[in-house]
Design a protein around this motif. Structure first.
Motif, PDB file in Angstrom:
ATOM      1  N   GLY A 203       1.686  18.411   3.285  1.00  0.00           N
ATOM      2  CA  GLY A 203       1.231  18.177   4.651  1.00  0.00           C
ATOM      3  C   GLY A 203       0.034  17.271   4.788  1.00  0.00           C
ATOM      4  O   GLY A 203      -0.325  16.879   5.909  1.00  0.00           O
ATOM      5  N   LYS A 204      -0.625  16.892   3.694  1.00  0.00           N
ATOM      6  CA  LYS A 204      -1.761  15.979   3.734  1.00  0.00           C
ATOM      7  C   LYS A 204      -1.292  14.560   3.428  1.00  0.00           C
ATOM      8  O   LYS A 204      -0.519  14.334   2.498  1.00  0.00           O
ATOM      9  CB  LYS A 204      -2.832  16.391   2.715  1.00  0.00           C
ATOM     10  N   ARG A 205      -1.789  13.611   4.206  1.00  0.00           N
ATOM     11  CA  ARG A 205      -1.374  12.217   4.066  1.00  0.00           C
ATOM     12  C   ARG A 205      -2.530  11.408   3.473  1.00  0.00           C
ATOM     13  O   ARG A 205      -3.598  11.290   4.091  1.00  0.00           O
ATOM     14  CB  ARG A 205      -0.955  11.652   5.425  1.00  0.00           C
ATOM     15  N   ILE A 206      -2.289  10.856   2.280  1.00  0.00           N
ATOM     16  CA  ILE A 206      -3.307  10.111   1.542  1.00  0.00           C
ATOM     17  C   ILE A 206      -2.866   8.654   1.485  1.00  0.00           C
ATOM     18  O   ILE A 206      -1.758   8.349   1.021  1.00  0.00           O
ATOM     19  CB  ILE A 206      -3.481  10.659   0.105  1.00  0.00           C
TER      20      ILE A 206
ATOM     21  N   GLY B  99       0.879  -1.153   0.000  1.00  0.00           N
ATOM     22  CA  GLY B  99       0.000   0.000   0.000  1.00  0.00           C
ATOM     23  C   GLY B  99       0.922   1.210   0.000  1.00  0.00           C
ATOM     24  O   GLY B  99       2.137   1.077   0.181  1.00  0.00           O
ATOM     25  N   TYR B 100       0.356   2.402  -0.203  1.00  0.00           N
ATOM     26  CA  TYR B 100       1.197   3.602  -0.211  1.00  0.00           C
ATOM     27  C   TYR B 100       0.544   4.713   0.603  1.00  0.00           C
ATOM     28  O   TYR B 100      -0.674   4.946   0.493  1.00  0.00           O
ATOM     29  CB  TYR B 100       1.415   4.113  -1.640  1.00  0.00           C
ATOM     30  N   VAL B 101       1.357   5.393   1.395  1.00  0.00           N
ATOM     31  CA  VAL B 101       0.955   6.658   2.002  1.00  0.00           C
ATOM     32  C   VAL B 101       1.733   7.758   1.296  1.00  0.00           C
ATOM     33  O   VAL B 101       2.974   7.763   1.312  1.00  0.00           O
ATOM     34  CB  VAL B 101       1.243   6.691   3.512  1.00  0.00           C
TER      35      VAL B 101
ATOM     36  N   ARG C 192      -8.641   6.034  12.167  1.00  0.00           N
ATOM     37  CA  ARG C 192      -9.386   7.282  12.135  1.00  0.00           C
ATOM     38  C   ARG C 192      -8.919   8.276  11.069  1.00  0.00           C
ATOM     39  O   ARG C 192      -8.461   9.388  11.365  1.00  0.00           O
ATOM     40  CB  ARG C 192      -9.373   7.962  13.510  1.00  0.00           C
ATOM     41  N   PRO C 193      -9.021   7.917   9.794  1.00  0.00           N
ATOM     42  CA  PRO C 193      -8.782   8.922   8.749  1.00  0.00           C
ATOM     43  C   PRO C 193      -9.854   9.991   8.804  1.00  0.00           C
ATOM     44  O   PRO C 193     -10.989   9.731   9.242  1.00  0.00           O
ATOM     45  CB  PRO C 193      -8.884   8.099   7.462  1.00  0.00           C
TER      46      PRO C 193
ATOM     47  N   ASN D  69      -2.430   9.869  11.537  1.00  0.00           N
ATOM     48  CA  ASN D  69      -2.570  11.168  10.858  1.00  0.00           C
ATOM     49  C   ASN D  69      -2.878  11.025   9.367  1.00  0.00           C
ATOM     50  O   ASN D  69      -2.304  11.714   8.526  1.00  0.00           O
ATOM     51  CB  ASN D  69      -1.290  11.999  11.044  1.00  0.00           C
ATOM     52  N   ILE D  70      -3.808  10.138   9.039  1.00  0.00           N
ATOM     53  CA  ILE D  70      -4.233   9.960   7.647  1.00  0.00           C
ATOM     54  C   ILE D  70      -5.399  10.906   7.363  1.00  0.00           C
ATOM     55  O   ILE D  70      -6.412  10.883   8.055  1.00  0.00           O
ATOM     56  CB  ILE D  70      -4.639   8.506   7.379  1.00  0.00           C
ATOM     57  N   ASP D  71      -5.239  11.708   6.331  1.00  0.00           N
ATOM     58  CA  ASP D  71      -6.297  12.652   5.962  1.00  0.00           C
ATOM     59  C   ASP D  71      -7.341  12.006   5.068  1.00  0.00           C
ATOM     60  O   ASP D  71      -8.546  12.231   5.247  1.00  0.00           O
ATOM     61  CB  ASP D  71      -5.676  13.871   5.267  1.00  0.00           C
ATOM     62  N   VAL D  72      -6.908  11.230   4.079  1.00  0.00           N
ATOM     63  CA  VAL D  72      -7.823  10.522   3.186  1.00  0.00           C
ATOM     64  C   VAL D  72      -7.332   9.087   3.058  1.00  0.00           C
ATOM     65  O   VAL D  72      -6.143   8.866   2.791  1.00  0.00           O
ATOM     66  CB  VAL D  72      -7.900  11.170   1.789  1.00  0.00           C
TER      67      VAL D  72
END
Length: 246
Positions: A165-168, A158-160, A212-213, A185-188
């Motif tokens: 500053g946003k983590r997808i 998988g990839y982050v 908790r994205p 700290n996952i945004d999406v």
């Protein structure tokens, strides 16, 4: 609070002027799948689901594709600055799509078997991190816990992606692994929900409760109903974007 960070939009037509300027002349998309836009510390970000497990990100004038495969015909696809492939299965790793999207200088990242299948690219293994153009990339484990014949541990990624500053997070084909539940700290997050290859909508919801994205997009849907994920996460504080992906 989340609405100031992310918002749904019809592709191109209803995007902010900043995002329209970002993609103008590079990308035309007529498939009726809503895009997601975000404001980052380095400017606007467009996240456009394309099909099944395929997604396009446009950031700082560059196009980043995740698992482009079996793409719908009749569209005008922008050339790729970088392509990330989670694993070698045909609905994620497609040499024809690579040929369509690549140009001189396109960076291709994949697990070892994807790079071998495509005949080009750079290998990332579980746990690797690196800078790719304007983004930071982390390869995280993607595997089946019960149905290991489909996706054994240690093979797939998988990839982050961290953009301004946003983590997808793009999970690829995986069940709800301990490594997924430990993400921070996952945004999406894009989580797969089809059986027997990945996990159930209920399992995806339980995983999302753990890490908790801010926003969850159920993808790789197969015959599963993404609305079940949204229903299971009501009141959790995790927003779910229900999309019908071809």
């Amino acid at each position: 609070m989340l609405r100031t960070f992310l918002r749904g939009a019809r592709p191109l037509a209803a995007l902010t002027l900043a995002v329209v300027a970002l993609v103008a002349g590079r990308f035309a998309w007529s498939q009726d799948v809503p895009a997601i836009t975000a404001t980052t510390t380095d400017g606007p970000l467009l996240i456009q689901p394309l099909k099944h497990g395929s997604v396009l990100l446009v950031f700082k004038g560059k196009n980043y594709y995740i698992d482009p495969a079996q793409l719908p015909a009749g569209m005008n696809y922008a050339k790729a600055d970088a392509i990330f492939v989670t694993h070698e299965h045909g609905d994620h790793c497609d040499p024809k799509a690579l040929e369509l999207l690549q140009e001189e200088g396109t960076v291709v990242i994949g697990n070892a078997r994807s790079v071998e299948k495509l005949g080009r690219g750079e290998v990332m293994k579980n746990g690797d991190t690196r800078q790719v153009l304007d983004i930071r990339v982390e390869a995280v484990p993607a595997y089946n816990i019960e149905r290991t014949q489909f996706h054994p541990k240690g093979r797939d990624n998988g990839y982050v992606l961290t953009l301004g500053g946003k983590r997808i997070y793009f999970a690829g084909d995986t069940e709800a692994t301990p490594e997924m539940k430990a993400l921070k700290n996952i945004d999406v997050a894009f989580l797969p929900i089809n059986l027997p290859y990945t996990m159930t909508p209920k399992d995806a919801a339980e995983a999302a409760r753990a890490f908790r994205p801010k926003l969850l997009v159920p993808y790789h849907q197969g015959q599963s109903n993404p609305q079940e994920v949204a229903d299971a996460l009501q009141g959790s504080g995790v927003e779910v974007r229900v999309l019908k992906l071809p």
